[in-house]
Design an enzyme around this catalytic site. Structure first.
Site, mmCIF file in Angstrom:
data_model
loop_
_atom_site.group_PDB
_atom_site.id
_atom_site.type_symbol
_atom_site.label_atom_id
_atom_site.label_comp_id
_atom_site.label_asym_id
_atom_site.label_seq_id
_atom_site.Cartn_x
_atom_site.Cartn_y
_atom_site.Cartn_z
ATOM 1 C CE LYS A 22 5.327 -3.555 -3.737
ATOM 2 N NZ LYS A 22 4.999 -2.526 -3.060
ATOM 3 C CG ASN A 23 2.953 -4.847 -0.481
ATOM 4 O OD1 ASN A 23 3.939 -4.146 -0.825
ATOM 5 N ND2 ASN A 23 1.656 -4.773 -0.943
ATOM 6 N NE ARG A 91 1.167 6.820 1.591
ATOM 7 C CZ ARG A 91 0.602 5.950 2.641
ATOM 8 N NH1 ARG A 91 0.612 4.729 2.806
ATOM 9 N NH2 ARG A 91 -0.227 6.604 3.483
ATOM 10 C CB CYS A 115 0.657 8.176 -3.569
ATOM 11 S SG CYS A 115 -0.543 7.101 -3.494
ATOM 12 N NE ARG A 120 -1.510 4.087 -0.323
ATOM 13 C CZ ARG A 120 -0.679 3.239 -0.950
ATOM 14 N NH1 ARG A 120 0.083 3.532 -2.175
ATOM 15 N NH2 ARG A 120 -0.323 2.152 -0.219
ATOM 16 N N PRO A 121 -3.339 9.367 3.635
ATOM 17 C CG PRO A 121 -5.185 10.055 4.758
ATOM 18 C CD PRO A 121 -4.705 9.313 3.545
ATOM 19 C CB VAL A 122 0.917 8.297 7.658
ATOM 20 C CG1 VAL A 122 1.143 7.951 6.431
ATOM 21 C CG2 VAL A 122 1.406 9.953 7.939
ATOM 22 C CG ASP A 123 -5.227 10.074 9.121
ATOM 23 O OD1 ASP A 123 -4.964 9.394 8.098
ATOM 24 O OD2 ASP A 123 -6.602 9.806 9.432
ATOM 25 C CG LEU A 124 -6.192 6.135 10.335
ATOM 26 C CD1 LEU A 124 -6.791 4.797 9.633
ATOM 27 C CD2 LEU A 124 -7.050 6.362 11.290
ATOM 28 C CG ASP A 303 -2.188 -4.354 -3.391
ATOM 29 O OD1 ASP A 303 -2.581 -3.093 -3.771
ATOM 30 O OD2 ASP A 303 -1.296 -4.471 -2.867
ATOM 31 C CB ILE A 325 -9.203 -0.516 -0.413
ATOM 32 C CG1 ILE A 325 -9.639 -1.631 -0.093
ATOM 33 C CG2 ILE A 325 -7.880 0.011 0.596
ATOM 34 C CD1 ILE A 325 -10.061 -1.995 1.400
ATOM 35 N NE ARG A 395 7.062 1.605 -6.268
ATOM 36 C CZ ARG A 395 5.966 2.000 -5.713
ATOM 37 N NH1 ARG A 395 5.232 2.875 -6.413
ATOM 38 N NH2 ARG A 395 6.007 1.866 -4.356
HETATM 39 C C1 UD1 Z 1 -0.922 -1.690 2.203
HETATM 40 C C2 UD1 Z 1 -0.120 -2.038 0.840
HETATM 41 C C3 UD1 Z 1 -0.744 -1.584 -0.322
HETATM 42 C C4 UD1 Z 1 -2.177 -2.247 -0.366
HETATM 43 C C5 UD1 Z 1 -2.840 -1.656 0.750
HETATM 44 C C6 UD1 Z 1 -4.323 -2.028 1.098
HETATM 45 C C7 UD1 Z 1 2.335 -2.121 1.452
HETATM 46 C C8 UD1 Z 1 3.864 -1.650 1.231
HETATM 47 N N1 UD1 Z 1 1.395 -1.622 0.640
HETATM 48 O O1 UD1 Z 1 -0.738 -0.144 1.942
HETATM 49 O O2 UD1 Z 1 -0.032 -2.186 -1.534
HETATM 50 O O3 UD1 Z 1 -2.842 -1.683 -1.538
HETATM 51 O O4 UD1 Z 1 -2.013 -1.966 1.910
HETATM 52 O O5 UD1 Z 1 -4.321 -3.562 1.150
HETATM 53 O O6 UD1 Z 1 2.028 -3.030 2.120
HETATM 54 N N2 UD1 Z 1 -5.506 5.321 5.330
HETATM 55 C C9 UD1 Z 1 -5.794 6.477 6.083
HETATM 56 N N3 UD1 Z 1 -5.024 6.963 7.018
HETATM 57 C C10 UD1 Z 1 -3.893 6.324 7.521
HETATM 58 C C11 UD1 Z 1 -3.564 4.977 6.902
HETATM 59 C C12 UD1 Z 1 -4.588 4.617 5.663
HETATM 60 O O7 UD1 Z 1 -6.833 7.418 5.485
HETATM 61 O O8 UD1 Z 1 -3.418 6.816 8.307
HETATM 62 C C13 UD1 Z 1 -6.526 4.863 4.319
HETATM 63 C C14 UD1 Z 1 -5.748 4.988 2.989
HETATM 64 O O9 UD1 Z 1 -5.583 6.269 2.367
HETATM 65 C C15 UD1 Z 1 -6.450 3.845 2.118
HETATM 66 C C16 UD1 Z 1 -6.740 3.145 3.133
HETATM 67 O O10 UD1 Z 1 -6.712 3.693 4.378
HETATM 68 O O11 UD1 Z 1 -7.511 4.540 1.638
HETATM 69 C C17 UD1 Z 1 -6.005 1.653 3.398
HETATM 70 O O12 UD1 Z 1 -4.696 1.967 3.450
HETATM 71 P P1 UD1 Z 1 -3.483 1.069 4.235
HETATM 72 O O13 UD1 Z 1 -4.345 -0.357 4.551
HETATM 73 O O14 UD1 Z 1 -2.998 1.698 5.289
HETATM 74 O O15 UD1 Z 1 -2.590 0.681 3.039
HETATM 75 P P2 UD1 Z 1 -1.159 0.793 3.109
HETATM 76 O O16 UD1 Z 1 -0.350 0.308 4.229
HETATM 77 O O17 UD1 Z 1 -0.723 2.447 2.652
#
Ligand code: UD1
Length: 416
Positions: A22-23, A91, A115, A120-124, A303, A325, A395
């Site tokens: 899936k991922n 997401r 969530c 889980r922000p997308v700031d990065l 996961d 994480i 899912r």
């Molecule tokens: C992906 C996986 C999810 C897995 C995770 C970690 C998919 C669809 N999902 O999620 O199943 O649990 O990797 O292996 O592939 N963060 C920030 N800012 C950002 C992005 C991330 O603070 O812009 C933080 C998140 O809140 C979290 C951590 O970084 O605490 C890891 O996030 P990230 O590696 O981005 O995971 P996802 O891509 O959301």
């Protein structure tokens, strides 16, 4: 709503075929926005999140077809808005941001919002895209990005974000000039996306390490690609075989990508034997306790944290689980306690003491892997366990009750 009913206490025996990941499939589907020609994907799991992604691709102007486990995608006329009702359920929709900005110079994507497993922000993602020349504003719940073409940049992530690395890989593939991603995520799913982009003509190297080089090309072409098998689904069935004291062969199991998980289960005295692309899982003695800390790949995956916790509940000596994480990923703990587990939470750690047995009860989880851990525990618990809100499982687990029934579990779906 539906629930999964499990009559536990039966050792699993037989074979389970691991589905496509899936991922890996989710970012790969968003990358289908990039090429001019048709894309044909094999080994795509039939899951709710995949259907949601296809709906999003349709809204963004693609023609799609999903038959068996094959998907074809052809871009017709790209649109730039990913609406709230899709993004709120998944997401990963935010992964269309990179491709749309790179191709159209504009993307309007609903902000994912909170969530169940943390903020889980997308700031990065946004900070990195800004370095390539994009500008963002937030209005009416939407992230509105604009740019006048994306330019290659030298980007160092504060944290090796999986989704962020994927968004940037896609954007940089068709940006002008070279992009270097440092402290990039090394997850196998990131590597699979990079391989797929290369199959479409991208010039990416270093994926699988924390420094990735991407030489932008003017356009990508169509391709055929097989999505990698799902390491987390495989790990979940491994946990189910281990906790029930069964003997199960996992077919098409990505053993190398599961290294950290396999070594933990070996330490728990589970016998594992790699046979080509299959993995034999057998447990005859008692489970031994271990400590687990989740880490970015190649560390132990977050996961799989909930599923190994279910196993530790019945392991001699128990163990300590540290979640590094996500800040709020222990929602399964209180539900496991309802089944008779002895777990204490302290901040980001869970102290698990092994108990002799679990007893079935109605339980409910608020995220995908938490639900999976309750199924794993329910398979070992005496009596009947009802796992409510099964839509979380749908899912991420293809044909879960067929697969479990195929190895001798008593499992079925009922209306709640
Ligand atoms: C992906 C996986 C999810 C897995 C995770 C970690 C998919 C669809 N999902 O999620 O199943 O649990 O990797 O292996 O592939 N963060 C920030 N800012 C950002 C992005 C991330 O603070 O812009 C933080 C998140 O809140 C979290 C951590 O970084 O605490 C890891 O996030 P990230 O590696 O981005 O995971 P996802 O891509 O959301």
């Amino acid at each position: 709503m539906e629930k999964l009913v499990i009559e536990g206490g039966r050792p699993l025996q037989g074979k389970v075929r691991v589905s496509g990941s899936k991922n890996a499939a989710l970012p790969i589907l968003m990358a289908c926005l990039l090429p001019g020609g048709e894309v044909r994907l094999r080994n795509v799991p039939r899951l709710r999140d995949i259907h949601t992604s296809l709906r999003l691709l349709n809204i963004l102007g693609c023609e799609t077809e999903f038959s068996g486990n094959e998907v074809t995608v052809q871009v017709r006329e790209l649109k730039t808005e990913a609406p709230y009702d899709l993004v709120k359920t998944m997401r990963a929709s935010v992964l269309c941001m990179g491709p749309l900005l790179a191709l159209k110079g504009e993307a309007k994507v609903s902000l994912p919002g909170g969530c169940a497993i943390g903020a889980r922000p997308v700031d990065l993602h946004l900070k990195a895209l800004e370095q390539m020349g994009a500008q963002f504003e937030l209005s009416s719940g939407y992230i509105h990005g604009r740019c006048n073409g994306l330019r290659g940049a030298h980007i160092t992530f504060d944290f090796p974000t999986v989704g962020g690395t994927e968004n940037l890989l896609m954007a940089a593939s068709v940006a002008e000039g070279e992009t270097i991603l440092e402290n990039a995520a090394r997850e196998p799913e990131v590597q699979d996306l990079a391989e797929f982009l290369n199959a479409m003509g991208a010039k990416i190297s270093g994926h699988g390490t924390s420094v990735i080089h991407i030489q932008g090309v003017p356009r990508l072409h169509g391709a055929e690609y097989r999505v990698m098998p799902d390491r987390i689904e495989a790990g979940t069935y491994l946990a189910a075989a281990a906790i029930t004291g069964g003997e199960v062969v996992l077919e098409d199991c990505p053993c190398r990508e599961l290294d950290a998980v396999l070594s933990k289960f070996r330490n728990m005295d589970v016998e594992l034997e790699e046979r080509g692309s299959d993995l034999l899982v057998r447990r005859s003695g008692t489970l031994r306790g271990v400590d687990v800390t989740t880490q970015p790949y190649p560390g132990f995956p977050t996961d799989m944290q909930a599923q190994i916790m279910a196993c530790l509940c019945l392991a001699e000596g128990g163990g300590v689980i540290e979640e590094k994480i996500f800040e709020n990923r222990f929602m399964h703990v209180l539900e496991l306690v309802r089944l008779g587990a002895d777990i204490r939470l302290k901040g980001r750690s869970a102290m698990v003491r092994g108990v002799r047995s679990l007893v079935g009860a109605p339980v409910m989880a608020s995220d995908l892997r938490a639900s999976a851990s309750l199924v794993v525990a329910g398979l070992a618990a005496r009596g009947r366990t009802d796992v409510l809100r099964i839509y979380h499982l749908d899912r991420g687990y293809e044909n879960i009750e067929e697969k479990l029934t195929g190895v001798g579990a008593r499992v079925w779906r009922e209306e709640e």
